[in-house]
Design a protein around this motif. Structure first.
Motif, short mmCIF file in Angstrom:
data_model
loop_
_atom_site.label_atom_id
_atom_site.label_comp_id
_atom_site.label_asym_id
_atom_site.label_seq_id
_atom_site.Cartn_x
_atom_site.Cartn_y
_atom_site.Cartn_z
N ALA A 163 -50.20 -22.38 9.29
CA ALA A 163 -49.82 -21.06 9.60
C ALA A 163 -50.61 -20.15 8.53
O ALA A 163 -50.69 -18.99 8.83
N GLN A 164 -50.28 -20.17 7.33
CA GLN A 164 -50.77 -19.37 6.35
C GLN A 164 -52.44 -19.22 6.17
O GLN A 164 -52.77 -18.02 5.87
N LYS A 165 -53.02 -20.34 6.55
CA LYS A 165 -54.53 -20.36 6.61
C LYS A 165 -54.72 -19.27 7.88
O LYS A 165 -55.73 -18.51 7.68
N GLU A 166 -54.02 -19.55 8.96
CA GLU A 166 -54.57 -18.56 10.02
C GLU A 166 -54.25 -17.06 9.63
O GLU A 166 -54.83 -16.27 9.98
N ASP A 167 -52.94 -16.80 8.90
CA ASP A 167 -52.79 -15.65 8.54
C ASP A 167 -53.79 -15.08 7.61
O ASP A 167 -53.95 -13.88 7.56
N SER A 209 -44.84 -24.08 -0.67
CA SER A 209 -45.63 -24.54 0.25
C SER A 209 -45.25 -24.42 1.65
O SER A 209 -45.93 -24.52 2.56
N GLU A 210 -43.80 -24.11 1.84
CA GLU A 210 -43.17 -23.99 2.95
C GLU A 210 -42.94 -22.47 3.43
O GLU A 210 -42.35 -22.09 4.44
N LEU A 211 -43.59 -21.67 2.69
CA LEU A 211 -43.43 -20.19 3.13
C LEU A 211 -43.73 -19.95 4.38
O LEU A 211 -44.76 -20.37 5.12
N GLN A 212 -43.06 -19.23 5.17
CA GLN A 212 -43.26 -18.81 6.62
C GLN A 212 -42.95 -17.36 6.84
O GLN A 212 -42.54 -16.76 5.94
N MET A 213 -43.57 -16.68 7.85
CA MET A 213 -43.14 -15.43 8.20
C MET A 213 -42.22 -15.39 9.43
O MET A 213 -42.39 -15.90 10.47
N ASN A 214 -41.33 -14.46 9.20
CA ASN A 214 -40.25 -14.55 10.14
C ASN A 214 -40.58 -13.48 11.48
O ASN A 214 -41.69 -12.81 11.39
N ASN A 266 -39.66 -10.58 11.67
CA ASN A 266 -40.10 -9.23 11.53
C ASN A 266 -41.28 -9.29 10.49
O ASN A 266 -41.59 -7.83 9.96
N GLY A 267 -41.93 -10.08 10.36
CA GLY A 267 -43.22 -10.32 9.57
C GLY A 267 -42.69 -10.22 7.92
O GLY A 267 -43.74 -10.23 7.09
N ALA A 268 -41.56 -10.83 7.80
CA ALA A 268 -41.12 -10.85 6.28
C ALA A 268 -41.25 -12.49 5.91
O ALA A 268 -41.05 -13.22 6.52
N PRO A 269 -41.67 -12.61 4.53
CA PRO A 269 -41.99 -14.07 4.14
C PRO A 269 -40.60 -14.49 3.87
O PRO A 269 -39.64 -13.94 3.31
N THR A 270 -40.16 -15.95 4.48
CA THR A 270 -39.10 -16.69 4.34
C THR A 270 -39.19 -17.93 3.69
O THR A 270 -40.34 -18.67 3.85
N LEU A 271 -38.29 -18.54 2.95
CA LEU A 271 -38.45 -19.78 2.33
C LEU A 271 -37.03 -20.56 2.78
O LEU A 271 -36.24 -19.90 3.26
N PRO A 272 -37.18 -21.86 3.05
CA PRO A 272 -35.87 -22.80 3.29
C PRO A 272 -34.70 -22.45 2.85
O PRO A 272 -33.63 -22.32 3.39
N HIS A 273 -34.69 -22.23 1.39
CA HIS A 273 -33.42 -22.26 0.69
C HIS A 273 -33.27 -20.90 -0.04
O HIS A 273 -32.51 -20.73 -0.72
N LEU A 274 -34.27 -20.15 -0.30
CA LEU A 274 -34.34 -18.90 -1.19
C LEU A 274 -34.79 -17.86 -0.44
O LEU A 274 -35.57 -17.84 0.49
N TYR A 275 -34.19 -16.75 -0.96
CA TYR A 275 -35.03 -15.20 -0.46
C TYR A 275 -35.91 -15.02 -1.36
O TYR A 275 -36.08 -15.30 -2.29
N CYS A 276 -37.04 -14.47 -0.67
CA CYS A 276 -38.24 -14.05 -1.37
C CYS A 276 -38.74 -12.89 -0.92
O CYS A 276 -38.67 -12.33 0.13
N SER A 277 -39.79 -12.16 -1.77
CA SER A 277 -40.53 -10.83 -1.46
C SER A 277 -41.78 -11.11 -2.18
O SER A 277 -41.98 -11.53 -3.30
N LEU A 278 -42.92 -10.25 -1.54
CA LEU A 278 -44.18 -10.47 -2.16
C LEU A 278 -44.68 -9.01 -2.01
O LEU A 278 -44.28 -8.07 -0.90
N SER A 279 -45.52 -8.46 -2.94
CA SER A 279 -46.25 -7.32 -2.87
C SER A 279 -47.56 -7.36 -3.73
O SER A 279 -47.69 -8.34 -4.67
N HIS A 280 -48.50 -6.65 -3.42
CA HIS A 280 -49.66 -6.59 -4.03
C HIS A 280 -50.36 -5.25 -4.42
O HIS A 280 -50.37 -4.44 -3.32
#
Length: 210
Positions: A36-40, A68-73, A75-89
């Motif tokens: 999924a990340q490769k497609e993104d 390695s389990e990062l997905q987009m929900n 709303n287009g926000a990054p999500t992990l199985p057991h933690l909240y996360c956020s990205l920016s660049h």
């Protein structure tokens, strides 16, 4: 290459800042992406967009094996199985943050064109503490990163940066701040942390609970 900037903050979180010095090809060899990340990644058509996308994920890999389990929900926000996360660049840096509660991060470089969009994200009560001096671009950039970080933490599509998010007065000397978010009849409180470096503003946002 990962870059560490030391500063004090009251927010319990883990974060990693990546200074982008590699080509997209070199970054791609260094990071493990799901299908999924490769497609993104393929949707990123510019070199800067590709570098930022990959560097943010490399920064996340510095923090947790869940990267390695990062997905987009939805709303287009990054999500992990057991933690909240956020990205920016930006063109030169990527940042990732993880926490046990909802958290947001935003990083931006100083650009004069922020003046042209200031009215789109500035609350009427914030105008009074924004200077009409040489520091105005820096202050507007910090204000923007604060609101973007909060927006990412709240994850409510359509949230108005100018009307529903109000940042308490701050200066460029401030390292922390506060904000309120108005949603229907509720008011959410947020703690902010500011850092300035190399013509960039970096802000973390985390909700404050009673």
């Amino acid at each position: 290459m990962p870059k560490v900037i030391d500063f004090q903050h009251p927010i319990p979180l883990q974060w990693s800042l990546w200074q982008i010095a590699e080509s997209p090809e070199d970054l791609l060899l260094s990071v493990s992406l799901s299908e999924a990340q490769k497609e993104d990644f393929k949707k990123r058509k510019t070199k800067a967009g590709q570098q930022g996308f990959l560097a943010a994920r490399l920064a996340l890999h510095q923090l947790t094996p869940e990267a390695s389990e990062l997905q987009m929900n939805e709303n287009g926000a990054p999500t992990l199985p057991h933690l909240y996360c956020s990205l920016s660049h930006t063109a030169h840096y990527a940042v990732a943050v993880v926490a046990e509660e909802a958290v947001g991060v935003d990083i931006e470089s100083y650009r004069p064109k922020i003046e042209r969009i200031a009215q789109k994200f500035t609350h009427p009560k914030e105008i009074d503490f924004l200077p009409q001096t040489d520091e105005r671009i820096e202050m507007l950039t910090r204000l923007w990163t604060a609101k973007e970080a909060i927006y990412k933490a709240v994850q409510k599509p359509g949230l108005s940066l100018s009307n529903q998010i109000q940042i308490a007065p701050f200066s460029l000397a401030s390292t922390s701040g506060n904000a309120e978010v108005f949603i229907d009849d509720n008011v959410l409180s947020f703690t902010l942390n500011f850092s300035t470096f190399n013509e960039h503003e970096l802000t973390f946002a985390k909700q404050t609970h009673p």
